[in-house]
Scaffold this active site. Structure first.
Site, short mmCIF file in Angstrom:
data_model
loop_
_atom_site.label_atom_id
_atom_site.label_comp_id
_atom_site.label_asym_id
_atom_site.label_seq_id
_atom_site.Cartn_x
_atom_site.Cartn_y
_atom_site.Cartn_z
N LYS A 56 0.85 -1.19 0.00
CA LYS A 56 0.00 0.00 0.00
C LYS A 56 0.89 1.24 0.00
CE LYS A 56 -3.78 2.16 2.68
NZ LYS A 56 -4.66 2.04 3.85
N SER A 100 -9.70 2.43 3.12
CA SER A 100 -8.81 3.11 2.22
C SER A 100 -7.89 2.18 1.43
CB SER A 100 -7.94 4.09 3.01
OG SER A 100 -7.11 3.39 3.92
N SER A 118 -9.93 0.16 7.38
CA SER A 118 -9.42 0.20 6.01
C SER A 118 -8.84 -1.09 5.48
CB SER A 118 -8.37 1.29 5.87
OG SER A 118 -8.99 2.52 5.74
N1 GLN Z 1 -12.81 5.08 6.71
C1 GLN Z 1 -12.12 5.47 7.88
C2 GLN Z 1 -11.56 6.85 7.72
O1 GLN Z 1 -11.75 7.43 6.69
C3 GLN Z 1 -11.02 4.49 8.20
C4 GLN Z 1 -9.85 4.67 7.36
C5 GLN Z 1 -8.71 3.76 7.73
O2 GLN Z 1 -8.90 2.76 8.42
N2 GLN Z 1 -7.52 4.12 7.29
O3 GLN Z 1 -10.92 7.37 8.60
#
Ligand code: GLN
Length: 492
Positions: free
Chosen positions: A80, A155, A179
């Site tokens: 990632k 994400s 995410s």
């Molecule tokens: N969707 C959540 C956010 O936007 C979690 C994102 C994540 O776990 N990096 O913060």
């Protein structure tokens, strides 16, 4: 069988038995990455770097009768773009870091490199890992290989799409509030977040430091365990890394789950949960019962406060972490400006996308004098209550199981205009993040999707602190009895 469809375990055996070379494997995956560029899963691919790493892996497998190799030497992986890498650009999918080259590798990347894994490239994601649909990347949406009208989740959308489409057998990802688990559920793969503090955060571009956790997207619990063995360990360079000895995450894969107590948070099955997801999750729980596990009702009464707590704590930490992007030290600098303050303002205004800006504003607000006690301190207190509820629940059960998401993958644009609707996508995953417990998503069926009909559903497993090996064993028992994890999207 096409080599790219093989599991990490199969690739490891084939490499060890010299039935396939690391270079052949790297080429096969690079070809697929090229053929499926339309998914937009990768942000940086450098075949010459990948093939050089593969050639080095082949040498290691050949010399000394393979004695210097690990079970992962020659197995490809993609990272990632939140992990910094020397050999590829590291952007966090943000314009502010476009083209940035790190002088060092993140510890997670380094550990896997030391084990001989071959890097295929860097994966698209939401900007600074902020999002649940991958629509926040400065470099475009990632498509869901099951249904290109559906988001892949976020994400870690690039990691999820790459593994689901067999562009990589395994990929790193990060989970701050969901995410890893949400995109894994949306793409029908196995996504695992270890206990907070178990993986190193060194070299992970920081979003919310008290929550950010590195983990994996893979096609099975077994593959996850094999890679965790090389990836997780104490790192003196990370002050929140927990000093525990390395462990063998495969040791409980053949756990007998007869009599295992699975806690089911009853109120996770409320009216927010879509019927198609509920049906698949309930059927998975029934499968566990058939395998001999005992379901016990548990309650996490304040889990529903997870989203409001998270959206105070995470932006607060993000506003602080993102202050390092100022146009001075690295990253984008505005072309035209007056004084230094103007340069910083313009560089940040031009470099950050809408979601990081929103979080900087919210985070600065909740940390400001006069609001700090009302929001930030209050949120920290509720966070502690939620964590304590998990600890209490684990006195009554061995693992917790429930849904990962309320619905199957939603359509592009469906929630993009409504930040709160988007934030709710992590309703079931955020409580575990706030507590810091390990958690994973395993595929358990399909739901009806509005576009092409069928989109994957995930089952969430949550374990007590540092009980990853048992959680992986519980997942593996399900994956031995069912074949959801072996389904592949058509055309891949
Ligand atoms: N969707 C959540 C956010 O936007 C979690 C994102 C994540 O776990 N990096 O913060």
């Amino acid at each position: 069988m096409e080599i790219a469809h093989c599991s990490v375990a199969e690739l490891s055996r084939a490499l060890g038995g010299r039935e396939v070379s690391a270079v052949e494997l790297a080429r096969a995956h690079l070809d697929r990455i090229e053929a499926h560029r339309g998914l937009n899963a990768f942000l940086d691919v450098r075949p010459e770097v990948t093939l050089a790493q593969a050639a080095a892996a082949d040498l290691r497998l050949a010399s000394n009768g393979g004695a210097d190799a690990t079970p992962l030497t020659g197995v490809p992986i993609a990272h990632k773009d939140i992990f910094v890498t020397k050999d590829f650009c590291s952007t966090a999918a943000s314009k502010i870091l476009r083209g940035y080259r790190s002088p060092f590798d993140a510890t997670v990347v380094d550990n896997l490199k030391q084990a001989g894994m071959v890097t295929l490239g860097k994966l698209n994601c939401d900007e600074f890992a902020m999002g649940s649909s991958n629509e926040n990347s400065a470099f475009g949406n990632v498509l869901n290989p099951w249904d290109v009208g559906a988001v892949p989740g976020g994400s870690s959308g690039g990691s999820a799409a790459a593994v689901a489409a067999c562009l990589a057998p395994v990929a790193t990802a990060t989970d701050t509030g969901g995410s890893i688990r949400e995109p894994a559920a949306f793409t029908g793969i196995t996504g695992t977040k270890p206990t907070y503090g178990r993986p190193s955060r060194w070299g992970m571009i920081a979003f919310a430091s008290s929550l950010d956790t590195a983990g994996l997207m893979a096609r099975s619990a077994e593959d996850t365990a094999l890679v965790f063995n090389q990836m997780l360990g104490f790192d003196p360079k990370d002050s929140t890394s927990v000093n525990r000895p390395r462990e063998d995450y495969t040791r409980l894969l053949n756990l007998d789950i007869k009599g295992l107590k699975i806690g089911v948070p009853t109120h996770f099955f409320g009216n927010l949960l879509q019927p198609d997801v509920e049906a698949a999750v309930r059927e998975a729980l029934a499968e566990y019962q058939r395998l001999g596990a005992i379901l016990v009702d548990i309650s996490l009464p304040n889990a529903e406060l997870g989203i409001p707590v998270y959206y105070v704590v995470a932006p607060a930490e993000a506003s602080s972490n993102l202050s390092r992007f100022d146009g001075v030290r690295y990253g984008h600098r505005a072309q035209e400006y007056g004084d230094v303050a103007d340069m910083i303002k313009k560089s940040r205004s031009e470099g950050f996308g809408a979601e990081p800006k929103r979080r900087i504003l919210v985070g600065t607000y909740v940390l400001s004098h006069g609001y700090y006690d009302a929001y930030y301190i209050k949120a920290q207190k509720v966070r502690r209550i939620i964590a304590d509820e998990f600890t209490r629940a684990f006195s009554r059960c061995d693992v917790i199981a429930g849904p990962v998401t309320m619905s199957v993958a939603f359509a592009f644009g469906e929630k993009a205009a409504d930040p709160v609707a988007m934030y709710m996508a992590d309703y079931y995953t955020v409580p575990g993040s706030l507590a810091g417990v390990p958690s994973m998503s395993i595929p358990c069926g399909f739901g009806a999707g509005p576009v092409n009909g069928k989109r994957p559903v995930g089952l969430q497993l949550i374990a007590n602190y540092f009980d990853e090996a048992r959680m992986l064993g519980v997942a593996h028992a399900y994956q031995r009895a069912t074949d959801w994890h072996l389904r592949r999207p058509a055309g891949y």
